[in-house]
Structures are given as C-alpha cells and as structure tokens.
Write a protein that holds these residues in place. Structure first.
Motif: not given
Length: 630
Positions: A382-402
């Motif tokens: 789970l990627i956790v963070g406040g508004t604008g912290s870059g949660k979705t960007s982080t999720l997108n970045v890590f998905s490349i490891f699948i």
C-alpha cells in the motif's frame, strides 16, 4: 512588442482627435477600405465614432483609449501615492502599485514608461525596503525564471517574478506580444467569425474537429489579411492559431495546460487571478483573470460534456477529466461562496520513472531495490500519503517492476496510471450514474469483477470504503497481489484509518499487506520524499524498516526486516543471503539507470523484462566483464 497598422492608425486618431479616412489611408500607405474596416472594429470597442456625413468624406472621431491599470503615467502622482501608503503603513497597496506598474511596463515597453518605473522603483526601495539587504535585493521585482512554451506553433513567453515583501511569486504569461489595442481588435475579429460559423464545442470525432478548425481558419485568415495587409503570412497564421486555440477550448487556460512545469491550475472566482502550482516554485499567482462567472461556468460545462457529466444548481459539484487525462473538479456558486471554481490537476506529459525518483532524491537505491524485490515475489503493497504527496505517481513508478508475463488489472475513478507496453495490462475506470440514477459502475463493482478476470496483480487507485477494503484484503488472503493507495501521513495513521470507520476492517486482515510505503510532500520546500517503509507483522502491527530524517534529507534504517525475509523464504525458498544478493544486484541496475540517465519508462521496462527473462544476459549486457568480477 510587435506594433501593427492598428497602432499606427490609433496613434494618429488619438493625436489629431478627428481624421479624414482617405487622407489617413494615404499617410499609412494602405487602402481607405482597410482604414474603414479597422475603424469599424475600434467603433465597436467604443474607442472612436465614424462620421459618414462629413462633407470632405468619412472621418474618424476619437472617443477614448483602452483602459489600463493606469490611465496615464505621472511620476509625481505615483510617488505621492507611495508617500500616502507609507504614512498609512500600507505595504500591501504599495506592493500592488509597483506590481501593476511592472505589468504596464512589460506591455508598453517604451522609454518614457521605463524612466518613470525606474524613479518610482527607487522611491519604493528607499522607503519600503529598509532592513532588506540591498545587494541581494537591488530591485523590488526580480525575474527568477523565464522560459517559453510551444503551444500549437505559438511561442508563449513565461516569466516568474518575485516581489519583495510579497509572500507569493507571480507567474506572468505573455500570449501575444502586441499592444492592447491590437489585441482587442483581434478579439473582435474572433467574435465576428464565431458568430458566422456553427459548431458543437464537443466534437464527436477528430475528423469533425479538424474539419471545423480548417473552416474556421479559412474565414479567419481572410478577415485578418484585410485588417493587416502589410504583415507577413507567418504573423497572420500566428494570430489565426492564437484565436483558434482560445476559441475552441478553455481560453487562456489552454496555455497553462501546455506548461509541463505546472501541476495544478486553480480558478477561485472571476475577480481574483488564476493560481498555478509550479513544480519548482510552488503556488504562484498568474496575470490571467477570467473576468466573468459565466465564463468559468462555461469551461466547467465543456469539461463535463467530455465525460457525460453536468454541473447545475441541483448538482453543483463535478469531478471528471479532460481529454488530455488531466483531473478536473468544478464547483458553482452559492456552494463556493466567492464564485465558481475550477481545479485542474495536470496529467504529466511524461510519467515519472524510478530513475527520476532516485535522481531527485525522492527515494534511495536500497529502498527502491527492496520494493522491487517485494513486487517481483508478489508481496502486496500500500502506498500511503497526504494530498499531493505523489501517491499515484509512486504507484505508477513501482508498477514497472511487475513481471511482464503476469496479467495486471487496474481500477481507478479517473484514469491516471500509465503502465509500459511490456505489461499485460487491462485498465478499468468507474462510472457515475446518469441523471435518472442508472448505469453506475462503482469501485466495488470493478474490484469484484476484476477477480473474475484471472488477474495476477490488482492495482486500486484509492481505498476509501469498507466493502472495497474487505474485498481487497480477501483477495490478498486468497493469493492475489494487490497494490493501492490510501490517504494517511504515517504508517500508524494508515493502520488506524484502515481499522476505524468509515473503512473499519479487522486488524487481523491487515497482515495481508506486506509493505507500507509512505510518501510525503514538504509544503514549505515543495519536495517529495519517501517518508517511511514498514512491514506489517502477523498481528497487524508495523515494523518500521526505514524512516526519513528531514535534517539529513535521507532515509535512515530503523529496524531490520523480519517478516519480509520469512515470507520470501517460505514462498520463494530464498535465504536471507540470497535475498540480499538480489537486492544488491538490483541496486547495481538502478545505479546504471541513473548513471546513464535512462528515464524513459518503456526503455526501463524492457531492461527489467530482460532481468526476469534472462538475468545473466541483462547483467552481461549492461556491465559486460565487470559482472563476472562481482
């Protein structure tokens, strides 16, 4: 500034107050027909009156000029105003006067205005900037960055300026480097052509959009050539492209949408400037004001039509996305009491890569390699963070490891993820009900349905409700790898949020999540960092592995991972030594990415796919003989 025949004509009219059309045409070396046509536009603007009954022939009578922040530049009057503000200790009004004068100078760009600005600025510095280091602040307004945006062949200049004693810098966009009088005439030409062409603002196909634009452009070029007979075809096409861009779409906001340096565009009402959030400079005030509430409402309606949504008094809130993928939110008065609002979160033209994250110090090599290993071996995160912290960007970045041989189903309210082509990826998005309340497809519907699509990995945009969370945690317990985001500032807050209403799942279920990655944005500096990495024990409690030290600006080790190694040993048969070797190999690969500045996600994904297909081949490909020595 680019001056046109309109400026030459208006200068003569303003000086002489009344001019004969034929004689003025000879002075300007153009036809009387051209002068008459320009005069008609000036008459519509209220600047002149055309007298057709004059015995010597039609004449033009001066009425007034365009309205500026200053009707005229008077150095003594401006300094007296500053003296008045000084006596009242009204720094805010003094700042506004200097800023308005600066904007006026940028538009007029003549020697007289420069001289006045220089002397008024000198008084301001001496009387309002006491205590400020004059060596560092020789000017109350400083340009801190300048760049150009290429918008459909139109080069737009952007200046970011900082004014002393003002907390927020200014984002100044210069759309057409013409005088105000020329710009206003071009606006009138635009209105005239639009009134003669009928089209739907929401095009059904790209072919329809192209056809309408061609028809529109043909009519515009014909009109512009009659008004500007002396300027080049290049300038005519520039004016034409500008008019088309601000006519078919969201007006001047279209230029802001093309600035890749911006993350957010915010309209608060019709009397305040549009605000933007800049990746480097944070919140900035622009020099753009949407001067009518109806215009803001119109833009919100346009955005809604793209996604079959409406905004009305009965439904005054709207979420959606633009054709570009940018997330869009709108509210209308009286819900937003100061006026209608628009908030646009821009969809990055080029998504962040793991290389970008490491180079910008958002994450370090060791943490990134550990997360890569967790994703490789199907641990849920789970990627956790406040508004604008870059949660979705982080999720997108890590998905490349699948791994590329596994089926990925993503579920979002608004499509934001952009995974590489190497992945077997099926994106799903929710749908709101129609005005009759039918046709809704909820997040829960998609989560349940995704489990029937034989997924190897499930990605969820955001966990918000109990039923969604319960289904997801059940999916984890039944062998599916799940990745998602959650609003919380720390690991402990995330667990509290998951175990209390409105989500309220049992704490025993949380152990299905192997890792929590916490992202944080420092609002003072605008920097984003991976804040915490924690594993979850069998009892549902966190074991913090890495924590961010704000003074050292880096992640520091807090505790050794335990369950992480146990899980990999149980399901992959890997010893701690073997896991550490894999992590070290991944660190070497990540360092290769950063050293060679490989930031394209497609290229990174291809190299990672080689890692899964034939690791020895990849290591030899990028390290050669050095790999053998290691």
């Amino acid at each position: 500034m680019f001056l046109t025949i309109i400026d030459d004509l208006f200068k003569i009219i303003e000086t002489e107050k009344k001019v004969n059309i034929s004689l003025t045409a000879k002075k300007l070396n153009v036809s009387a027909q051209t002068v008459t046509k320009i005069a008609r536009y000036l008459e519509k603007l209220g600047f002149v009156i055309i007298d057709y009954k004059n015995i010597k022939g039609p004449s033009i009578i001066y009425q007034r000029g365009p309205e500026f922040e200053f009707e005229h530049i008077d150095e003594v009057e401006l300094i007296n105003k500053l003296k008045f503000y000084k006596n009242l200790k009204d720094v805010s009004s003094a700042n506004k006067l200097i800023y308005d004068l600066y904007k006026y100078l940028k538009r007029k760009d003549d020697q007289e205005t420069k001289k006045v600005y220089k002397n008024v600025r000198k008084y301001y510095i001496e009387n309002f900037m006491k205590g400020i280091d004059k060596k560092k602040s020789a000017d109350p307004i400083k340009k801190i960055e300048s760049y150009n945006i290429d918008v459909d062949k139109i080069e737009v200049e952007v200046d970011i300026v900082k004014q002393e004693l003002e907390p927020v810098p200014f984002y100044m966009v210069f759309l057409l480097r013409t005088s105000e009088i020329t710009r206003l005439v071009i606006e009138k030409i635009k209105e005239e052509v639009i009134s003669k062409i009928s089209f739907n603002v929401v095009f059904k196909t790209r072919e329809e959009e192209s056809r309408i634009k061609r028809e529109y452009k043909t009519m515009l070029i014909d009109k512009l050539k009659k008004v500007f007979p002396k300027i080049s075809d290049k300038k005519i096409h520039l004016f034409c492209d500008y008019i088309i861009l601000i006519s078919i779409g969201m007006g001047e906001i279209e230029f802001l949408l093309r600035d890749k340096h911006l993350e957010e565009i915010v309209v608060n009402n019709s009397f305040e400037p549009v605000w933007v959030f800049h990746k480097k400079h944070g919140w900035l005030k622009t020099n753009i004001i949407l001067e009518q509430e109806n215009k803001i409402y119109h833009y919100a309606t346009l955005a809604g039509r793209n996604v079959d949504k409406t905004i009305t008094v009965l439904e005054p809130l709207m979420d959606g996305h633009l054709k570009s993928g940018d997330r869009f939110n709108a509210t209308i008065s009286p819900i937003s009491t100061k006026g209608n609002t628009i908030t646009i979160r821009k969809f990055a033209e080029t998504p962040w890569s793991i290389t970008d994250f490491i180079i910008s110090n958002t994450i370090d090599y060791k943490t990134a390699a550990m997360i890569w290993t967790a994703i490789q071996y199907e641990l849920s995160i789970l990627i956790v963070g406040g508004t604008g912290s870059g949660k979705t960007s982080t999720l997108n970045v890590f998905s490349i490891f699948i791994p590329p041989n596994q089926r990925v189903i993503s579920i979002e309210d608004t499509r934001e993820l952009r995974l590489p082509k190497t992945l077997h990826w099926v994106p799903l998005t929710t749908r709101l009900p129609n005005p009759e309340g039918k046709g809704e497809v909820s997040m829960l519907d998609l989560i349940v349905n995704s489990l029937r699509m034989r997924p190897d990995r499930v990605i969820v945009g955001e966990i918000r409700r109990k039923k969604e969370a319960e289904v997801l945690f059940e999916a984890m317990h039944t062998g599916h790898s799940v990745y998602g985001t959650l609003h919380a500032n720390t690991v402990n807050q995330a667990i509290t949020r998951l175990t209390t209403e409105p989500i309220g799942v049992s704490k025993s279920l949380i152990s299905a999540v192997s890792l929590f990655v916490v992202q944080n944005r420092n609002r003072r500096t605008g920097t984003r960092r991976t804040f915490q990495l924690a594993e979850i024990t069998e009892s549902g409690d966190p074991n913090l592995i890495y924590g961010y030290d704000i003074k050292k600006d880096k992640l520091l080790k807090e505790n050794d991972p335990e369950r992480f190694y146990d899980t990999l040993n149980l399901f992959a048969g890997l010893s701690k030594k073997e896991v550490d070797k894999e992590i070290n190999d991944k660190i070497r690969i990540l360092k290769y990415f950063t050293k060679n500045k490989i930031t394209d996600n497609e290229e990174i994904a291809l190299l990672i796919s080689y890692y899964y297909i034939n690791k020895k081949y990849l290591m030899h490909k990028i390290f050669g003989g050095k790999n053998q020595k290691k």
